[in-house]
Write an enzyme that holds these catalytic residues in place. Sequence first.
Site, PDB file in Angstrom:
ATOM      1  N   ASP A 140      37.724  44.412  38.675  1.00 14.75           N
ATOM      2  CA  ASP A 140      39.072  44.549  39.229  1.00 14.75           C
ATOM      3  C   ASP A 140      39.124  45.358  40.529  1.00 14.75           C
ATOM      4  O   ASP A 140      39.607  44.861  41.555  1.00 14.75           O
ATOM      5  CB  ASP A 140      39.997  45.151  38.160  1.00 14.75           C
ATOM      6  CG  ASP A 140      41.461  45.097  38.542  1.00 14.75           C
ATOM      7  OD1 ASP A 140      41.863  45.832  39.464  1.00 14.75           O
ATOM      8  OD2 ASP A 140      42.205  44.335  37.912  1.00 14.75           O
ATOM      9  N   ILE A 168      44.281  42.521  38.988  1.00 15.97           N
ATOM     10  CA  ILE A 168      43.351  41.404  39.176  1.00 15.97           C
ATOM     11  C   ILE A 168      42.966  40.805  37.826  1.00 15.97           C
ATOM     12  O   ILE A 168      43.065  39.598  37.603  1.00 15.97           O
ATOM     13  CB  ILE A 168      42.100  41.854  39.940  1.00 15.97           C
ATOM     14  CG1 ILE A 168      42.468  42.330  41.340  1.00 15.97           C
ATOM     15  CG2 ILE A 168      41.073  40.726  39.997  1.00 15.97           C
ATOM     16  CD1 ILE A 168      43.018  41.263  42.251  1.00 15.97           C
ATOM     17  N   ASP A 169      42.518  41.654  36.906  1.00 19.02           N
ATOM     18  CA  ASP A 169      42.104  41.157  35.589  1.00 19.02           C
ATOM     19  C   ASP A 169      43.262  40.477  34.859  1.00 19.02           C
ATOM     20  O   ASP A 169      43.122  39.350  34.358  1.00 19.02           O
ATOM     21  CB  ASP A 169      41.587  42.311  34.736  1.00 19.02           C
ATOM     22  CG  ASP A 169      40.176  42.729  35.118  1.00 19.02           C
ATOM     23  OD1 ASP A 169      39.453  41.907  35.681  1.00 19.02           O
ATOM     24  OD2 ASP A 169      39.806  43.884  34.836  1.00 19.02           O
ATOM     25  N   MET A 170      44.385  41.155  34.783  1.00 21.11           N
ATOM     26  CA  MET A 170      45.492  40.617  34.003  1.00 21.11           C
ATOM     27  C   MET A 170      46.145  39.432  34.718  1.00 21.11           C
ATOM     28  O   MET A 170      46.612  38.482  34.082  1.00 21.11           O
ATOM     29  CB  MET A 170      46.490  41.723  33.687  1.00 21.11           C
ATOM     30  CG  MET A 170      45.860  42.841  32.851  1.00 21.11           C
ATOM     31  SD  MET A 170      46.978  44.149  32.348  1.00 21.11           S
ATOM     32  CE  MET A 170      47.776  43.393  30.940  1.00 21.11           C
TER      33      MET A 170
END
Length: 396
Positions: A140, A168-170
């Site tokens: 991320d 970014i991840d979510m």
Amino acid sequence: MIDILKGITVLDLTQNIAGPYCTQLLGDFGADVIKVERPGSGDDARRWVPPASHGVGTAFLAVNRNKRSVGIDIGVPQGRDVVRRLADRADVLVHAVRPGSLEARGLGYDDLAATNPRLVYCAISAFGESGPLAREPGYDPLIQAFTGIMSVTGHADRPPARVGVSVIDMGTALWAFIGTLAALYRRQETGRGGRVSTSLMETGVNWMSLFLTHYMGAGFVGQRLGDVTPMTSPYESFATRDGAVLITAANDKLFAAVCSALGIPDVVADARFASNALRVANRPALHALLEARTATYATTECVERLRAAGAPCSPINTVVEVHDDAQVAAMRMIKPLPAPHLPDLRVVDVPVAIDGEKASLRQAPPLLGAHTDEVLRWAGYAAAEIDALKACKAVG
């Protein structure tokens, strides 16, 4: 509870945050999610401590409810055979393995679709599946740096900062979830699954859409402005007597409401602030005028005055204040989901309701390998076969 995806089986070959959050969402909407983990160690996020709850990393707990855990070592042929057998019965497979890695193991989309053409195969990568960085790892904050997010986050007189939330991840998880749903919807018409792909890098570039459009359309390059939004004013935080309040007045009517609430209605008639463009151009002078008033109030009183006048605003809450907030409680965003190994577990619900119902909260994040035997029996393995797989450490 939402159970629209009941009857859909998801094979989850992900770890960390992005992939698990995607598969958790599928589970929240009713799918049966089978989480494949390395025997003995499992998802890396289990050991991201501190912080921890009952010995388990709380990052893992945040994105792994509504799943069954099965320990399978895909590094050995017998383990890969088990994954193929599970994939033959699954509707969806989600993985976040480096591009080419599963293909090299005979677990690529073409391999699995040959025996299960209805499979929706979702691949999540760091930088995408082509180009010079396709095989590079990514996380991320790294992607926030790469895609320019850090260049517009923080204050101008300080070093660049990452967004504190794992956007970014979510965000990538959301795109993977959306793509998977779209492929399942198409399967209803065609009878065939398909290959869905997304990446952390693509998500970061997409989050930068406004800034990239500013540049492409007007040559405007965004800078670090703290909490200021460059296109509107007032649209930032202002000091109060005991903290700060964020005010967002995106049009003339809301600007007038702000001035009225702060007891300076004559500021609306000031030629320097007659339009949004002028307010942006004269932001420092306007900020000083408004802050001279907000600084005379306690935060609570300032917020009450602004809200009473219809001016959008908020205190800058801490995590504790969000947890305890009456509005968060009214929207039922935090709910209990206890289990014997997590007796005090509470989780954050999905931010969408259908017919007034939110997520289908059925099961707390599982213990590592808690469902190995159960899942293998579901896949048709006899007891002796399961024992043999355990003996060669292919499963655990």
